[in-house]
Design a protein around this motif. Structure first.
Motif, short mmCIF file in Angstrom:
data_model
loop_
_atom_site.label_atom_id
_atom_site.label_comp_id
_atom_site.label_asym_id
_atom_site.label_seq_id
_atom_site.Cartn_x
_atom_site.Cartn_y
_atom_site.Cartn_z
N SER A 155 0.76 -1.19 -0.05
CA SER A 155 -0.20 -0.04 0.14
C SER A 155 0.70 1.08 -0.02
O SER A 155 0.47 2.19 -0.58
N CYS A 156 1.89 1.29 0.59
CA CYS A 156 2.83 2.37 0.62
C CYS A 156 3.45 2.70 -0.67
O CYS A 156 3.92 3.69 -0.92
N ASN A 177 -8.54 -1.14 0.37
CA ASN A 177 -7.07 -1.35 0.68
C ASN A 177 -6.83 -2.38 1.41
O ASN A 177 -7.29 -2.60 2.82
N ALA A 198 -0.90 4.75 -10.36
CA ALA A 198 -0.60 4.93 -8.97
C ALA A 198 0.71 5.20 -8.57
O ALA A 198 1.46 5.65 -9.57
N GLY A 241 0.00 3.83 -2.97
CA GLY A 241 -0.07 5.36 -2.65
C GLY A 241 -1.44 5.67 -3.38
O GLY A 241 -2.50 4.87 -3.45
N ALA A 242 -1.42 6.92 -3.47
CA ALA A 242 -2.65 7.60 -4.20
C ALA A 242 -2.84 7.31 -5.69
O ALA A 242 -1.81 6.85 -6.36
N SER A 257 -7.17 9.51 -2.69
CA SER A 257 -5.79 9.47 -1.52
C SER A 257 -5.63 7.98 -1.24
O SER A 257 -6.43 7.23 -1.64
N THR A 258 -4.38 7.84 -0.54
CA THR A 258 -4.24 6.55 0.03
C THR A 258 -5.15 6.05 0.88
O THR A 258 -5.49 4.61 0.87
N SER A 259 -5.66 6.81 1.69
CA SER A 259 -6.85 6.35 2.71
C SER A 259 -8.06 6.17 2.26
O SER A 259 -8.70 5.64 2.61
N ASN A 277 -4.71 -3.40 -3.54
CA ASN A 277 -5.64 -2.20 -3.43
C ASN A 277 -6.64 -2.31 -4.63
O ASN A 277 -6.03 -2.40 -5.85
#
Length: 125
Positions: free
Chosen positions: A28-29, A74, A100, A32-33, A52-54, A79
């Motif tokens: 996930s890191c 996620n 991404a 990202g977005a 956004s990532t979240s 994702n």
């Protein structure tokens, strides 16, 4: 390494709705977005939407505001992002790319590090 695969491209008619999923594999890191960029026949790539990532923040191109929703789920190693497009118009006809790897939501296509192969949407009258 991040790998993106889009689905859902189809032939639709004016007024139809369509959902484009994109599955991003990787951490996930690193993912990202995420966002969507489209390329209409004979034109340069245009920003469509970003998340956004979240998943809490989203941003849309003017031509889609009010008739589109971008979302994401996620999971640990995957994702999944969805772009729902409503009230399709002929001008929505394009090749839609999942992207991404941006640090935050962005309308700058060059900010994304990773790209899918694209899925084609054709809207007929």
């Amino acid at each position: 390494q991040v790998h993106l695969v889009e689905f859902g491209g189809d032939l639709g008619q004016v007024g139809d709705s369509l959902t484009l999923p994109c599955v991003g594999s990787g951490r996930s890191c690193d993912i990202g977005a995420m966002g969507w960029v489209c390329e209409a026949p004979g034109q340069a790539r245009d920003f469509v939407a970003s998340i956004s990532t979240s998943g809490f923040n989203t941003y849309y191109a003017e031509f889609l505001k009010g008739r589109s929703t971008i979302s994401r789920d996620n999971a640990e190693a995957e994702n999944t992002m969805h772009l729902q497009m409503n009230n399709l118009r002929p001008e929505d006809t394009a090749l839609y790319y999942c992207a991404a790897g941006a640090g935050d939501i962005t309308a700058q296509a060059t900010t994304y590090k990773y790209w899918g192969q694209g899925t084609r949407v054709t809207v007929s009258t």
